[in-house]
Scaffold this active site. Sequence first.
Site, short mmCIF file in Angstrom:
data_model
loop_
_atom_site.label_atom_id
_atom_site.label_comp_id
_atom_site.label_asym_id
_atom_site.label_seq_id
_atom_site.Cartn_x
_atom_site.Cartn_y
_atom_site.Cartn_z
N HIS A 131 0.24 5.01 -3.86
CA HIS A 131 1.34 6.10 -3.54
C HIS A 131 1.37 6.97 -4.75
O HIS A 131 2.10 8.10 -4.61
CB HIS A 131 2.52 5.30 -3.40
CG HIS A 131 3.35 4.55 -4.37
ND1 HIS A 131 3.07 3.23 -4.66
CD2 HIS A 131 3.75 5.02 -5.35
CE1 HIS A 131 3.54 2.94 -5.83
NE2 HIS A 131 4.27 4.02 -6.41
N ASP A 161 -1.76 -0.48 -0.92
CA ASP A 161 -1.29 0.18 -1.87
C ASP A 161 -2.32 0.51 -3.35
O ASP A 161 -1.57 0.46 -4.24
CB ASP A 161 0.10 0.05 -2.07
CG ASP A 161 0.85 1.36 -2.88
OD1 ASP A 161 0.38 2.51 -2.81
OD2 ASP A 161 1.90 0.96 -3.47
N GLY A 233 7.02 5.48 -12.73
CA GLY A 233 5.89 5.89 -13.67
C GLY A 233 5.25 4.70 -14.24
O GLY A 233 4.25 4.76 -14.43
N ASN A 234 5.97 3.41 -13.97
CA ASN A 234 5.06 2.51 -14.23
C ASN A 234 4.00 1.94 -13.11
O ASN A 234 2.95 1.14 -13.32
CB ASN A 234 5.83 0.78 -14.43
CG ASN A 234 6.44 0.92 -15.83
OD1 ASN A 234 7.60 1.12 -16.03
ND2 ASN A 234 5.60 0.59 -16.51
N SER A 235 4.21 2.64 -12.00
CA SER A 235 3.43 2.15 -10.93
C SER A 235 1.80 2.20 -11.03
O SER A 235 1.51 3.61 -11.64
CB SER A 235 3.80 2.95 -9.49
OG SER A 235 5.08 2.77 -9.30
N LEU A 290 -9.28 -9.01 14.80
CA LEU A 290 -9.51 -9.65 16.08
C LEU A 290 -9.02 -8.48 17.05
O LEU A 290 -9.46 -8.79 18.22
CB LEU A 290 -8.78 -11.00 15.94
CG LEU A 290 -9.05 -12.05 15.10
CD1 LEU A 290 -8.17 -13.24 15.44
CD2 LEU A 290 -10.66 -12.23 15.40
N GLY A 291 -8.47 -7.52 16.75
CA GLY A 291 -7.99 -6.68 18.02
C GLY A 291 -6.94 -6.94 18.52
O GLY A 291 -6.76 -6.85 19.90
#
Length: 390
Positions: A131, A161, A233-235, A290-291
């Site tokens: 993100h 993510d 901002g730490n992400s 596995l669908g």
Amino acid sequence: MRRLWLIFAQTVTVCLGVLFLVSTLRPQWLPERDAPSGGTAALSASGRPAPNAAAGQAIVSYAPAVARAAPSVVNVYTRKHVDVPLIPLPPDPGLQQLLRSLPGFTQRQNSTSLGSGVIVRADGYILTNNHVIESADAIEVSLKDGRQATAKLVGADPESDLAVLKVDLDKLPTIVFDPEQSVRVGDVVLAIGNPFGVGQTTTQGIVSALGRNRLGINTYEDFIQTDAAINPGNSGGALIDTQGRLVGINTAIYSETGGSLGIGFAIPSGPAHQILDQIIEHGRVQRGWLGLEPQDITPDLARAFRLKDDRGAIVARVFPRGPAARAGLQVGDILQSLDGQPVRDSFDLLNRLAPMKAGSTAHLGVLRGGKALALDVTVGVRPAVRRPSH
């Protein structure tokens, strides 16, 4: 008897006097005592009791750990073009789309955002959050030593993510992964990143919980929860132990104000390393599939199917021509075991399928119409999630 008592009292008095003189003038002659249960025991660099530390001694600074890890944490700046409406849009989505398509209704503007990343390999690979860089037209990174460079997106995995960037710089400081992946609830951890763009910042806390999921953040969730302050901002920044080793990638916070409330989440370093390797090798993450679409068994469903408990996962959808459809799985089947081990819920099923290689066989224990069945399914590759166009 009185004479013996006087001799005993005099002996005790002399011994106490000698002990007082020794403890005052030559305390090093006395044996070391263990720290009392309510005292502060010395800690090793991992946050655990140090085997050879003197009693009463305690860590007063985590500076060595920060000095070891901080140079490998970078600031990530992204820039993208967005179309901003010149007038407020109506609430109707269809009308919004129609108005956006009209010439002159929107104006293209530059939008910038910031985050953090961690240099994980000396040849320039950086691990960050998806993100942070999603839909970016340009990505710049800034190192702690002042160097800056344009970063190339190697690949991203929206379902966890995570994303991998690459820069062409030499003599890059790299972080050390925790090889044991032994982080425990209560261990001291440090979060390093660039909150609110103020510059690299380190915060300290403990591991509050492990294995957090069902937060609705990612498809695959197995978070470390910490009370180390994590802010916007730490992400993508580093969560390290007190030896400076990477134990997680800071990802999200629970907050009603936008600031830290002491509930932050990080992706464990073990799964992050596996995703890093797959993105570098294949450009994407290849997960077992596995669908089918599993769903948790609620108490109401358990009663409807006359089950003893709500463990397992019910098949809510079978994708045509997928592995499950070819193996004969049907909507309403209850998956009770995978490779001989009980299935707790849909999250447990997805997380255990993810590392399975395409072409391998998944042995399923299925309950259908009250009868137990054993079905073998050839594992496929989970289709890639399409990134939004911009």
